[in-house]
Motif scaffolding. Structure first.
Motif, PDB file in Angstrom:
ATOM      1  N   TYR A   1       0.808  -1.221   0.000  1.00 18.56           N
ATOM      2  CA  TYR A   1       0.000   0.000   0.000  1.00 18.56           C
ATOM      3  C   TYR A   1       0.840   1.270   0.000  1.00 18.56           C
ATOM      4  O   TYR A   1       0.413   2.292  -0.558  1.00 18.56           O
ATOM      5  N   PHE A   2       2.003   1.251   0.630  1.00 20.73           N
ATOM      6  CA  PHE A   2       2.764   2.500   0.783  1.00 20.73           C
ATOM      7  C   PHE A   2       4.193   2.428   0.230  1.00 20.73           C
ATOM      8  O   PHE A   2       4.897   3.436   0.215  1.00 20.73           O
ATOM      9  N   GLU A   3       4.622   1.275  -0.189  1.00 19.19           N
ATOM     10  CA  GLU A   3       5.907   1.030  -0.845  1.00 19.19           C
ATOM     11  C   GLU A   3       7.109   1.263   0.068  1.00 19.19           C
ATOM     12  O   GLU A   3       7.908   0.368   0.295  1.00 19.19           O
ATOM     13  N   THR A   4       7.256   2.496   0.570  1.00 20.41           N
ATOM     14  CA  THR A   4       8.430   2.830   1.370  1.00 20.41           C
ATOM     15  C   THR A   4       8.016   3.509   2.674  1.00 20.41           C
ATOM     16  O   THR A   4       6.865   3.932   2.827  1.00 20.41           O
ATOM     17  N   LYS A   5       8.973   3.646   3.578  1.00 19.04           N
ATOM     18  CA  LYS A   5       8.700   4.367   4.818  1.00 19.04           C
ATOM     19  C   LYS A   5       8.338   5.820   4.519  1.00 19.04           C
ATOM     20  O   LYS A   5       7.432   6.380   5.145  1.00 19.04           O
ATOM     21  N   ALA A   6       9.034   6.421   3.560  1.00 17.21           N
ATOM     22  CA  ALA A   6       8.732   7.812   3.195  1.00 17.21           C
ATOM     23  C   ALA A   6       7.294   7.938   2.687  1.00 17.21           C
ATOM     24  O   ALA A   6       6.586   8.893   3.009  1.00 17.21           O
ATOM     25  N   GLY A   7       6.850   6.954   1.884  1.00 13.76           N
ATOM     26  CA  GLY A   7       5.481   6.980   1.385  1.00 13.76           C
ATOM     27  C   GLY A   7       4.462   6.855   2.505  1.00 13.76           C
ATOM     28  O   GLY A   7       3.424   7.529   2.493  1.00 13.76           O
ATOM     29  N   LEU A   8       4.759   6.005   3.470  1.00 16.75           N
ATOM     30  CA  LEU A   8       3.875   5.840   4.622  1.00 16.75           C
ATOM     31  C   LEU A   8       3.816   7.121   5.452  1.00 16.75           C
ATOM     32  O   LEU A   8       2.739   7.564   5.861  1.00 16.75           O
ATOM     33  N   MET A   9       4.960   7.719   5.691  1.00 17.31           N
ATOM     34  CA  MET A   9       5.019   8.936   6.503  1.00 17.31           C
ATOM     35  C   MET A   9       4.275  10.089   5.826  1.00 17.31           C
ATOM     36  O   MET A   9       3.572  10.864   6.475  1.00 17.31           O
ATOM     37  N   GLN A  10       4.427  10.197   4.511  1.00 19.50           N
ATOM     38  CA  GLN A  10       3.732  11.261   3.784  1.00 19.50           C
ATOM     39  C   GLN A  10       2.223  11.048   3.844  1.00 19.50           C
ATOM     40  O   GLN A  10       1.448  12.003   4.012  1.00 19.50           O
ATOM     41  N   ALA A  11       1.788   9.796   3.730  1.00 18.73           N
ATOM     42  CA  ALA A  11       0.359   9.499   3.823  1.00 18.73           C
ATOM     43  C   ALA A  11      -0.184   9.865   5.200  1.00 18.73           C
ATOM     44  O   ALA A  11      -1.310  10.358   5.329  1.00 18.73           O
ATOM     45  N   GLY A  12       0.621   9.642   6.230  1.00 25.47           N
ATOM     46  CA  GLY A  12       0.208  10.033   7.575  1.00 25.47           C
ATOM     47  C   GLY A  12       0.049  11.534   7.705  1.00 25.47           C
ATOM     48  O   GLY A  12      -0.907  12.023   8.321  1.00 25.47           O
TER      49      GLY A  12
ATOM     50  N   ASP B   1      -0.613  13.638   5.253  1.00 26.63           N
ATOM     51  CA  ASP B   1      -1.798  14.016   4.474  1.00 26.63           C
ATOM     52  C   ASP B   1      -3.072  13.770   5.279  1.00 26.63           C
ATOM     53  O   ASP B   1      -4.010  14.573   5.242  1.00 26.63           O
ATOM     54  N   ARG B   2      -3.101  12.658   6.005  1.00 26.63           N
ATOM     55  CA  ARG B   2      -4.296  12.351   6.802  1.00 26.63           C
ATOM     56  C   ARG B   2      -4.473  13.343   7.944  1.00 26.63           C
ATOM     57  O   ARG B   2      -5.603  13.756   8.242  1.00 26.63           O
ATOM     58  N   LEU B   3      -3.382  13.749   8.566  1.00 26.56           N
ATOM     59  CA  LEU B   3      -3.482  14.748   9.630  1.00 26.56           C
ATOM     60  C   LEU B   3      -4.139  16.021   9.115  1.00 26.56           C
ATOM     61  O   LEU B   3      -5.031  16.582   9.759  1.00 26.56           O
ATOM     62  N   GLU B   4      -3.704  16.482   7.960  1.00 26.94           N
ATOM     63  CA  GLU B   4      -4.271  17.710   7.398  1.00 26.94           C
ATOM     64  C   GLU B   4      -5.742  17.523   7.054  1.00 26.94           C
ATOM     65  O   GLU B   4      -6.578  18.389   7.340  1.00 26.94           O
ATOM     66  N   ARG B   5      -6.081  16.392   6.454  1.00 26.40           N
ATOM     67  CA  ARG B   5      -7.463  16.136   6.051  1.00 26.40           C
ATOM     68  C   ARG B   5      -8.387  16.088   7.265  1.00 26.40           C
ATOM     69  O   ARG B   5      -9.486  16.660   7.250  1.00 26.40           O
ATOM     70  N   GLU B   6      -7.958  15.413   8.321  1.00 27.90           N
ATOM     71  CA  GLU B   6      -8.792  15.304   9.518  1.00 27.90           C
ATOM     72  C   GLU B   6      -8.951  16.659  10.206  1.00 27.90           C
ATOM     73  O   GLU B   6     -10.018  16.975  10.746  1.00 27.90           O
ATOM     74  N   SER B   7      -7.895  17.485  10.191  1.00 26.40           N
ATOM     75  CA  SER B   7      -8.006  18.816  10.767  1.00 26.40           C
ATOM     76  C   SER B   7      -9.008  19.657   9.986  1.00 26.40           C
ATOM     77  O   SER B   7      -9.830  20.381  10.566  1.00 26.40           O
ATOM     78  N   ASN B   8      -8.967  19.563   8.649  1.00 32.05           N
ATOM     79  CA  ASN B   8      -9.938  20.286   7.821  1.00 32.05           C
ATOM     80  C   ASN B   8     -11.368  19.829   8.118  1.00 32.05           C
ATOM     81  O   ASN B   8     -12.297  20.639   8.185  1.00 32.05           O
ATOM     82  N   ASP B   9     -11.532  18.515   8.300  1.00 29.57           N
ATOM     83  CA  ASP B   9     -12.867  17.988   8.594  1.00 29.57           C
ATOM     84  C   ASP B   9     -13.378  18.507   9.944  1.00 29.57           C
ATOM     85  O   ASP B   9     -14.565  18.832  10.092  1.00 29.57           O
ATOM     86  N   ARG B  10     -12.484  18.598  10.930  1.00 22.88           N
ATOM     87  CA  ARG B  10     -12.914  19.092  12.240  1.00 22.88           C
ATOM     88  C   ARG B  10     -13.269  20.575  12.174  1.00 22.88           C
ATOM     89  O   ARG B  10     -14.197  21.034  12.845  1.00 22.88           O
TER      90      ARG B  10
END
Length: 216
Positions: free
Chosen positions: A49-60, A62-71
């Protein structure tokens, strides 16, 4: 029939595991193997799903920003009418500052990303700067709407003021996390900045409302 896999749900589960490891051991301790063990899945599945550690960290991130926008959107939802520009900014400030458990958790994680970026910039990725840049652009747009509606002074530079407000938010957020500022005092500082930008009202006069202002 083959079992249908909910890929979005599986990605969310892996990101939940990322945040759980980071909360318990610190973001620097995150590895694909540790996240896989936390999620109870194979290392290969995390890599799928995320290929590399960098890909996983970037996805995390992105999710932080998205959840903050939703709140932030959720803070505006109870208003019976479309919020005016000042109300929209006040709601954004309450979300952007660590004023409750959710926003405190967001700030702890975001600061962990910022610290990690100083020594391992590839892991934090461009999102660490792109996210705040998007927030600054959003603040500038709200200020521009308020300026056009006559709520904010006609002489303000919305881009400069948005940059100043974002810097104040970041500084106050850190001060709150370390206990130097209380939530009420931090919010009062931001409200005073809005007072400075607002058109001075005449006695008994209500400010105009920007009825089309909605979160982006």
């Amino acid at each position: 029939m083959p079992k249908t896999v909910d890929h979005d749900k599986r990605r969310a589960m892996i990101l939940d595991a990322l945040f759980a490891v980071a909360a318990r051991q610190g973001l620097h301790a995150v590895s694909l193997r540790a996240v896989a063990a936390e999620a109870g899945i194979s290392l290969r599945l995390v890599q799928y799903y995320f290929e590399t550690k960098a890909g996983l960290m970037q996805a995390g991130l992105d999710r932080l920003e998205r959840e903050s926008n939703d709140r932030w959107t959720g803070r505006l939802a109870p208003a019976p009418d479309a919020p005016d520009t000042r109300a929209a900014l006040a709601a954004l400030f309450r979300e952007a500052l660590p004023t409750d458990p959710q926003s405190r958790a967001f700030h702890h994680m975001w600061m962990s990303y910022a610290v990690l970026a100083m020594t391992e910039p590839d892991l934090a990725g461009p999102g660490l700067v792109a996210g705040p840049n998007r927030l600054q652009t959003r603040i500038a747009a709200i200020l521009a709407d308020g300026k056009e509606a006559g709520m904010f002074r006609a002489d303000i530079d919305v881009d400069a003021e948005a940059g100043a407000l974002l810097g104040l938010i970041h500084g106050l957020g850190t001060a709150m996390l370390v206990g130097q500022q209380k939530p009420a005092a931090a919010l009062a500082h931001l409200e005073r900045q809005l007072d400075r930008l607002c058109v001075t009202k005449k006695p008994g006069e209500n400010p105009p409302r920007a009825g089309n202002q909605r979160p982006a």
